[in-house]
Design an enzyme around this catalytic site. Structure first.
Site, PDB file in Angstrom:
ATOM      1  N   ASP A  37       0.826  -1.207   0.000  1.00  0.00           N
ATOM      2  CA  ASP A  37       0.000   0.000   0.000  1.00  0.00           C
ATOM      3  C   ASP A  37       0.864   1.262   0.000  1.00  0.00           C
ATOM      4  OD1 ASP A  37       0.899  -0.043   2.616  1.00  0.00           O
ATOM      5  OD2 ASP A  37      -1.092  -0.118   3.525  1.00  0.00           O
ATOM      6  N   SER A  38       2.182   1.084   0.049  1.00  0.00           N
ATOM      7  CA  SER A  38       3.105   2.201  -0.186  1.00  0.00           C
ATOM      8  C   SER A  38       2.903   2.796  -1.568  1.00  0.00           C
ATOM      9  CB  SER A  38       4.557   1.725  -0.032  1.00  0.00           C
ATOM     10  OG  SER A  38       4.794   0.568  -0.821  1.00  0.00           O
ATOM     11  N   ASP A  57      -1.007  -6.147  -0.415  1.00  0.00           N
ATOM     12  CA  ASP A  57      -1.453  -5.570   0.851  1.00  0.00           C
ATOM     13  C   ASP A  57      -2.963  -5.399   0.881  1.00  0.00           C
ATOM     14  OD1 ASP A  57       0.873  -5.328   2.275  1.00  0.00           O
ATOM     15  OD2 ASP A  57       1.084  -3.166   2.022  1.00  0.00           O
ATOM     16  N   LYS A  86      -1.240  -9.459   2.623  1.00  0.00           N
ATOM     17  CA  LYS A  86      -0.538  -9.022   3.830  1.00  0.00           C
ATOM     18  C   LYS A  86      -1.433  -8.057   4.584  1.00  0.00           C
ATOM     19  CE  LYS A  86       3.025  -6.043   3.745  1.00  0.00           C
ATOM     20  NZ  LYS A  86       2.559  -4.945   4.645  1.00  0.00           N
ATOM     21  N   GLU A 139      -1.569  -5.615   8.373  1.00  0.00           N
ATOM     22  CA  GLU A 139      -0.848  -5.117   9.537  1.00  0.00           C
ATOM     23  C   GLU A 139      -1.426  -5.765  10.790  1.00  0.00           C
ATOM     24  OE1 GLU A 139      -0.473  -0.880   9.591  1.00  0.00           O
ATOM     25  OE2 GLU A 139       0.469  -0.827   7.617  1.00  0.00           O
ATOM     26  N   GLU A 193       8.989  -4.178  10.685  1.00  0.00           N
ATOM     27  CA  GLU A 193       9.399  -2.867  10.178  1.00  0.00           C
ATOM     28  C   GLU A 193       9.755  -1.905  11.306  1.00  0.00           C
ATOM     29  OE1 GLU A 193       7.941   0.838   7.299  1.00  0.00           O
ATOM     30  OE2 GLU A 193       6.697  -0.963   7.461  1.00  0.00           O
TER      31      GLU A 193
END
Length: 273
Positions: free
Chosen positions: A49-50, A88, A118, A120, A187
């Site tokens: 999502d970056s 993501d 993925k 969080e 991270e």
């Protein structure tokens, strides 16, 4: 291409079995041409999502949508053949409840063809991870600095640098592992915490601003290629693409303004009958 000569794409078993072995190589990818270039060099391509920040110009990934992730995921799948592709799950697509998480994860996998999602892994996430894994969705966890939580943490700040934070990050990593995550991104945490997590969980860890002892490493491609004036401390810049692209554009502009482009080689001529 026949089935006999097709390149075999890596599977979740390949990634999970890398624990304690050769480090996994992972980079972000958001489009087909880039995925094609990276494919032979990477074990994992992460459609992160970056993309919201490095491609779409958002300040944080919070504004990224399902449609954006699916669009970029489809492109990366078209451009790659052998790398394991993870997409993501964007902010708001999995936090509410496990059923919503499954509906959105299933949509991502069906519409992109990716091998995993993925998410969080905050304190709430273990239930969602278990729910997804039980229903056939491979899940990569993500602990430590969680970019989707920047509005709570007050920015992109390293995590696990005091005893309370360390305990929380360790607990989240163990919970993700126990829920069935096949790998965990760590991270922005202190090196010794990343080392400890890597030792204590049975699945591979993939570091970004963590430790060289992790079972793999990931970077945002545009960061490591020098697209931006500023990058996080944990980024190593491998090329100055910002300058290179600028030089190319400058040369092109000069040729256009001097009427040197297009030239003979780039111009169509009338064919003789």
């Amino acid at each position: 291409m026949s089935k006999q000569t097709q390149t075999r794409r890596k599977t979740v078993k390949d990634i999970a079995s890398a624990k304690g072995g050769d480090p996994l190589v992972c980079l972000t990818a958001y489009d087909a041409p880039t995925a094609s270039i990276l494919d032979e060099h990477c074990d994992v391509l992460l459609v992160g999502d970056s993309v919201g920040m490095v491609v779409h110009g958002l300040d944080t990934p919070v504004g990224v949508t399902m449609e954006m992730m699916i669009l970029h995921g489809q492109a990366v799948m078209r451009g790659s053949e052998q790398a394991f592709v993870v997409v993501d799950m964007p902010f708001g697509s999995y936090e509410t409840n496990a059923d919503t998480a499954f509906e959105n994860a299933a949509r991502i996998m069906k519409e992109t063809g990716c091998q995993a999602v993925k998410l969080e892994s905050g304190a709430y996430a273990a239930h969602q991870i278990a729910h997804l894994v039980e229903r056939g969705v491979p899940v990569m966890g993500h602990v430590g600095l969680r970019p989707q939580a920047v509005n709570v943490t007050g920015g992109f700040k390293a995590q696990g640098r005091n005893s309370d934070e360390r305990a929380r990050v360790m607990e989240e990593a163990k919970a993700a592992e126990q829920a069935g995550a096949f790998a965990i991104v760590i991270e922005g945490v202190a090196e010794d915490l990343a080392d400890e997590i890597t030792r204590q969980v049975s699945c591979p860890t993939i570091g970004i601003g963590a430790s060289a002892s992790c079972d793999g490493q990931v970077l945002v491609l545009q960061d490591m290629l020098g697209y931006f004036d500023w990058t996080p401390k944990f980024v190593r810049t491998y090329h100055d693409m910002r300058t290179e692209i600028g030089k190319a554009a400058q040369s092109y502009a000069a040729d256009v303004r001097a009427r040197r482009f297009p030239g003979e080689a780039e111009t169509y001529k009338l064919r003789k009958q």
